[in-house]
Write a protein that holds these residues in place. Structure first.
Motif, PDB file in Angstrom:
ATOM      1  N   UNK A 177      39.304  30.707 -63.095  1.00  0.00           N
ATOM      2  CA  UNK A 177      37.986  31.334 -63.080  1.00  0.00           C
ATOM      3  C   UNK A 177      38.023  32.689 -63.793  1.00  0.00           C
ATOM      4  N   UNK A 178      39.068  33.483 -63.541  1.00  0.00           N
ATOM      5  CA  UNK A 178      39.192  34.795 -64.185  1.00  0.00           C
ATOM      6  C   UNK A 178      39.536  34.660 -65.665  1.00  0.00           C
ATOM      7  N   UNK A 179      40.333  33.652 -66.000  1.00  0.00           N
ATOM      8  CA  UNK A 179      40.668  33.430 -67.412  1.00  0.00           C
ATOM      9  C   UNK A 179      39.434  32.993 -68.199  1.00  0.00           C
ATOM     10  N   UNK A 208      38.209  34.290 -71.738  1.00  0.00           N
ATOM     11  CA  UNK A 208      38.047  33.353 -72.855  1.00  0.00           C
ATOM     12  C   UNK A 208      36.809  32.485 -72.583  1.00  0.00           C
ATOM     13  N   UNK A 209      35.624  33.011 -72.760  1.00  0.00           N
ATOM     14  CA  UNK A 209      34.392  32.309 -72.368  1.00  0.00           C
ATOM     15  C   UNK A 209      34.110  31.020 -73.146  1.00  0.00           C
ATOM     16  N   UNK A 248      38.899  24.126 -66.258  1.00  0.00           N
ATOM     17  CA  UNK A 248      37.566  24.721 -66.121  1.00  0.00           C
ATOM     18  C   UNK A 248      37.089  25.250 -67.465  1.00  0.00           C
ATOM     19  N   UNK A 249      35.777  25.372 -67.610  1.00  0.00           N
ATOM     20  CA  UNK A 249      35.174  25.991 -68.793  1.00  0.00           C
ATOM     21  C   UNK A 249      33.790  26.489 -68.396  1.00  0.00           C
ATOM     22  N   UNK A 250      33.317  27.506 -69.094  1.00  0.00           N
ATOM     23  CA  UNK A 250      32.020  28.084 -68.759  1.00  0.00           C
ATOM     24  C   UNK A 250      30.869  27.299 -69.372  1.00  0.00           C
ATOM     25  N   UNK A 251      31.162  26.598 -70.469  1.00  0.00           N
ATOM     26  CA  UNK A 251      30.117  25.852 -71.155  1.00  0.00           C
ATOM     27  C   UNK A 251      30.494  24.382 -71.205  1.00  0.00           C
ATOM     28  N   UNK A 252      29.554  23.534 -70.812  1.00  0.00           N
ATOM     29  CA  UNK A 252      29.825  22.100 -70.760  1.00  0.00           C
ATOM     30  C   UNK A 252      29.949  21.507 -72.158  1.00  0.00           C
TER      31      UNK A 252
END
Length: 239
Positions: free
Chosen positions: A163-165, A169-170, A189-193
């Motif tokens: 989550x912090x990474x 690296x968004x 995980x990733x912030x954008x699908x």
């Protein structure tokens, strides 16, 4: 009642005798062959089990555990010779503990509570350290693909680090992992699908290709696979 030395009787009453028993709040619906256990003027109950001849033979009763549930409560107890054997065993264990800790019996509860609090504090510090290690050792091994691996890390710590990474690296797919015996445990995980290949689907394909297990949603998921498949799996993720 134990100290009162009450006599215990086994009865096979007739219907007329049943009607005379004043200890019953409600008479049984049947009586043929009914076996009753009567403790003098104290109790009367139908039972087919083994019984003492008087209450003094019970010697003592100790409740060892209670379990509450929707229908009521289950009581665990011990009595008679087993009670004294258990007491003797408990005393031996207490003696061993007091000798090992150099703490009196009366202070053992407080002592172990303090020790548990210390353990909890150290575990929290270790968890923080493990998360920080995953963050500081993370590498972008391919464009928009960040990987970090550490030893003896649990799933919660993998998720926290990922989550912090993702904040650092968004645009990247983040993978945090740890080795457990011969297994690689990981979190993605990733912030954008990724509309073409959501993470849950990516893990499903990994399971099929590398004999792994796990699942997830479009943006995150957890899984495991044989550790000897790690390098091939990483190339698969990069592609």
């Amino acid at each position: 009642m134990i100290r009162a030395h009450k006599s215990v009787f086994i009865l096979f009453p007739t219907e007329e005798q049943l009607k005379k028993e004043t200890l019953f709040t409600t008479l049984p619906k049947y009586f043929a062959g009914l076996r009753l256990i009567k403790i003098a003027d104290f109790d009367l109950i139908g039972c087919g089990g083994t019984h003492v001849q008087n209450t003094a033979e019970v010697q003592g009763i100790a409740f060892t555990q209670t379990k509450e549930h929707k229908k009521g409560m289950t009581l665990h107890f011990t009595c008679g010779n087993r009670l004294f054997q258990q007491f003797e065993n408990n005393q031996k264990q207490l003696a061993t503990l007091t000798k090992a800790t150099q703490v009196p019996i009366t202070d053992l509860t407080t002592f172990f509570k303090e020790q548990q609090e210390k353990i909890d504090t150290y575990q929290q510090r270790l968890a923080t350290y493990q998360v920080q290690t995953l963050i500081t050792t993370a590498k972008e091994i391919a464009p928009n693909f960040v990987y970090s691996e550490a030893t003896t890390v649990n799933v919660k710590e993998l998720q926290q680090a990922a989550c912090k990474l993702a904040e650092i690296y968004p645009l990247a797919l983040i993978c945090t992992a740890t080795k457990s015996d011969d297994t690689l445990r990981y979190h993605l995980t990733c912030l954008k699908e990724n509309s073409k290949l959501p993470i849950g689907q990516l893990i499903k394909l990994s399971n099929q290709k590398f004999g792994g297990r796990g699942g997830g949603s479009a943006l995150k998921g957890d899984g495991t696979l044989p550790y000897n498949q790690k390098e091939a799996w990483l190339h698969f993720l990069q592609d």
